[in-house]
Design a protein around this motif. Sequence first.
Motif, PDB file in Angstrom:
ATOM      1  N   PRO A 186       0.836  -1.202   0.000  1.00  0.00           N
ATOM      2  CA  PRO A 186       0.000   0.000   0.000  1.00  0.00           C
ATOM      3  C   PRO A 186       0.876   1.260   0.000  1.00  0.00           C
ATOM      4  O   PRO A 186       1.955   1.253   0.596  1.00  0.00           O
ATOM      5  CB  PRO A 186      -0.792  -0.100   1.302  1.00  0.00           C
ATOM      6  N   PRO A 187       0.399   2.325  -0.648  1.00  0.00           N
ATOM      7  CA  PRO A 187       1.172   3.573  -0.633  1.00  0.00           C
ATOM      8  C   PRO A 187       0.975   4.323   0.683  1.00  0.00           C
ATOM      9  O   PRO A 187       0.034   4.061   1.431  1.00  0.00           O
ATOM     10  CB  PRO A 187       0.582   4.360  -1.804  1.00  0.00           C
ATOM     11  N   SER A 188       1.881   5.239   0.945  1.00  0.00           N
ATOM     12  CA  SER A 188       1.741   6.164   2.068  1.00  0.00           C
ATOM     13  C   SER A 188       2.129   7.543   1.544  1.00  0.00           C
ATOM     14  O   SER A 188       2.670   7.648   0.445  1.00  0.00           O
ATOM     15  CB  SER A 188       2.645   5.745   3.232  1.00  0.00           C
ATOM     16  N   PRO A 189       1.896   8.586   2.299  1.00  0.00           N
ATOM     17  CA  PRO A 189       2.271   9.926   1.824  1.00  0.00           C
ATOM     18  C   PRO A 189       3.769  10.061   1.522  1.00  0.00           C
ATOM     19  O   PRO A 189       4.167  10.892   0.725  1.00  0.00           O
ATOM     20  CB  PRO A 189       1.867  10.852   2.981  1.00  0.00           C
ATOM     21  N   THR A 190       4.610   9.227   2.133  1.00  0.00           N
ATOM     22  CA  THR A 190       6.047   9.330   1.920  1.00  0.00           C
ATOM     23  C   THR A 190       6.593   8.219   1.033  1.00  0.00           C
ATOM     24  O   THR A 190       7.798   8.087   0.879  1.00  0.00           O
ATOM     25  CB  THR A 190       6.806   9.304   3.268  1.00  0.00           C
ATOM     26  N   GLY A 191       5.749   7.397   0.431  1.00  0.00           N
ATOM     27  CA  GLY A 191       6.212   6.306  -0.434  1.00  0.00           C
ATOM     28  C   GLY A 191       5.388   5.061  -0.228  1.00  0.00           C
ATOM     29  O   GLY A 191       4.180   5.080  -0.402  1.00  0.00           O
ATOM     30  N   VAL A 192       6.049   3.969   0.173  1.00  0.00           N
ATOM     31  CA  VAL A 192       5.315   2.747   0.494  1.00  0.00           C
ATOM     32  C   VAL A 192       5.039   2.726   1.993  1.00  0.00           C
ATOM     33  O   VAL A 192       5.724   3.381   2.773  1.00  0.00           O
ATOM     34  CB  VAL A 192       6.092   1.469   0.082  1.00  0.00           C
TER      35      VAL A 192
ATOM     36  N   ALA B 192      10.360   9.573   8.197  1.00  0.00           N
ATOM     37  CA  ALA B 192       9.212   8.658   8.282  1.00  0.00           C
ATOM     38  C   ALA B 192       9.514   7.465   9.179  1.00  0.00           C
ATOM     39  O   ALA B 192       8.677   7.053   9.987  1.00  0.00           O
ATOM     40  CB  ALA B 192       8.802   8.196   6.885  1.00  0.00           C
ATOM     41  N   LEU B 193      10.704   6.908   9.066  1.00  0.00           N
ATOM     42  CA  LEU B 193      11.072   5.765   9.908  1.00  0.00           C
ATOM     43  C   LEU B 193      11.111   6.148  11.378  1.00  0.00           C
ATOM     44  O   LEU B 193      10.614   5.416  12.237  1.00  0.00           O
ATOM     45  CB  LEU B 193      12.425   5.201   9.473  1.00  0.00           C
ATOM     46  N   LEU B 194      11.690   7.294  11.681  1.00  0.00           N
ATOM     47  CA  LEU B 194      11.747   7.735  13.074  1.00  0.00           C
ATOM     48  C   LEU B 194      10.350   8.048  13.612  1.00  0.00           C
ATOM     49  O   LEU B 194      10.032   7.727  14.753  1.00  0.00           O
ATOM     50  CB  LEU B 194      12.673   8.948  13.214  1.00  0.00           C
ATOM     51  N   GLN B 195       9.496   8.637  12.795  1.00  0.00           N
ATOM     52  CA  GLN B 195       8.154   8.990  13.254  1.00  0.00           C
ATOM     53  C   GLN B 195       7.246   7.780  13.421  1.00  0.00           C
ATOM     54  O   GLN B 195       6.296   7.827  14.186  1.00  0.00           O
ATOM     55  CB  GLN B 195       7.515  10.007  12.306  1.00  0.00           C
ATOM     56  N   THR B 196       7.516   6.690  12.714  1.00  0.00           N
ATOM     57  CA  THR B 196       6.705   5.485  12.863  1.00  0.00           C
ATOM     58  C   THR B 196       7.311   4.524  13.881  1.00  0.00           C
ATOM     59  O   THR B 196       6.841   3.400  14.016  1.00  0.00           O
ATOM     60  CB  THR B 196       6.523   4.755  11.515  1.00  0.00           C
ATOM     61  N   ALA B 197       8.350   4.964  14.581  1.00  0.00           N
ATOM     62  CA  ALA B 197       8.997   4.180  15.640  1.00  0.00           C
ATOM     63  C   ALA B 197       9.527   2.840  15.127  1.00  0.00           C
ATOM     64  O   ALA B 197       9.482   1.845  15.831  1.00  0.00           O
ATOM     65  CB  ALA B 197       8.048   3.990  16.822  1.00  0.00           C
ATOM     66  N   LEU B 198      10.016   2.808  13.900  1.00  0.00           N
ATOM     67  CA  LEU B 198      10.575   1.589  13.334  1.00  0.00           C
ATOM     68  C   LEU B 198      12.093   1.527  13.491  1.00  0.00           C
ATOM     69  O   LEU B 198      12.719   0.584  13.051  1.00  0.00           O
ATOM     70  CB  LEU B 198      10.200   1.479  11.855  1.00  0.00           C
ATOM     71  N   VAL B 199      12.665   2.532  14.116  1.00  0.00           N
ATOM     72  CA  VAL B 199      14.114   2.613  14.286  1.00  0.00           C
ATOM     73  C   VAL B 199      14.432   2.532  15.770  1.00  0.00           C
ATOM     74  O   VAL B 199      13.838   3.250  16.575  1.00  0.00           O
ATOM     75  CB  VAL B 199      14.658   3.950  13.724  1.00  0.00           C
ATOM     76  N   ASN B 200      15.380   1.651  16.128  1.00  0.00           N
ATOM     77  CA  ASN B 200      15.804   1.611  17.525  1.00  0.00           C
ATOM     78  C   ASN B 200      17.284   1.965  17.694  1.00  0.00           C
ATOM     79  O   ASN B 200      17.763   2.099  18.796  1.00  0.00           O
ATOM     80  CB  ASN B 200      15.498   0.259  18.178  1.00  0.00           C
ATOM     81  N   ARG B 201      17.992   2.104  16.574  1.00  0.00           N
ATOM     82  CA  ARG B 201      19.403   2.477  16.613  1.00  0.00           C
ATOM     83  C   ARG B 201      19.680   3.415  15.449  1.00  0.00           C
ATOM     84  O   ARG B 201      19.188   3.204  14.347  1.00  0.00           O
ATOM     85  CB  ARG B 201      20.265   1.223  16.492  1.00  0.00           C
TER      86      ARG B 201
END
Length: 156
Positions: free
Chosen positions: A61-67, A95-104
């Motif tokens: 699915p698309p998102s405002p920033t890509g996939v 986008a990765l930081l805002q979706t909490a998908l990054v821990n390092r």
Amino acid sequence: PHCVLKHQPLRVLLDAKGIVPTQGPLFDCQLAPTLIMTSLQCPKNRLFEWQKAGAEVVILPPSPTGVDLQEAWQLLGERSILQVMVEGGATLQTALLQTALVNRLLVYIGPLLLGTSGYSFYQKTITTLQEAQRLVLQEVQRLGSSVRLDYDVLSS
């Protein structure tokens, strides 16, 4: 000496609109496999080119920033991929930081000051310090005239 891996890591390209052409080492199947995550916004001829070049293509699915990044990470998790190294621009990093998908977060700083002509790293508008992304410094490593900062990313 170079480190030779028994199995090369999977290269993953996030390209919702089919912008990346098939030229270059990304599509050299002798080097490593490539998975492309795209969306229905990608032209069909680009999908065909990617597949013909040997890449696996998955439509998300698309998102405002890509996939949709949650879907992308879910797919990687289903394939038992537990670590992802991301190289991207400010839109993807934010986008990765805002979706909490990054821990390092590994930040490399070179000996150049680019000023306003430089590329932004993080594009979120912060109006108060409480809105700022919190990081905990774990390590600093000097690399010639550059430096690598290793941070843990705290949950918001």
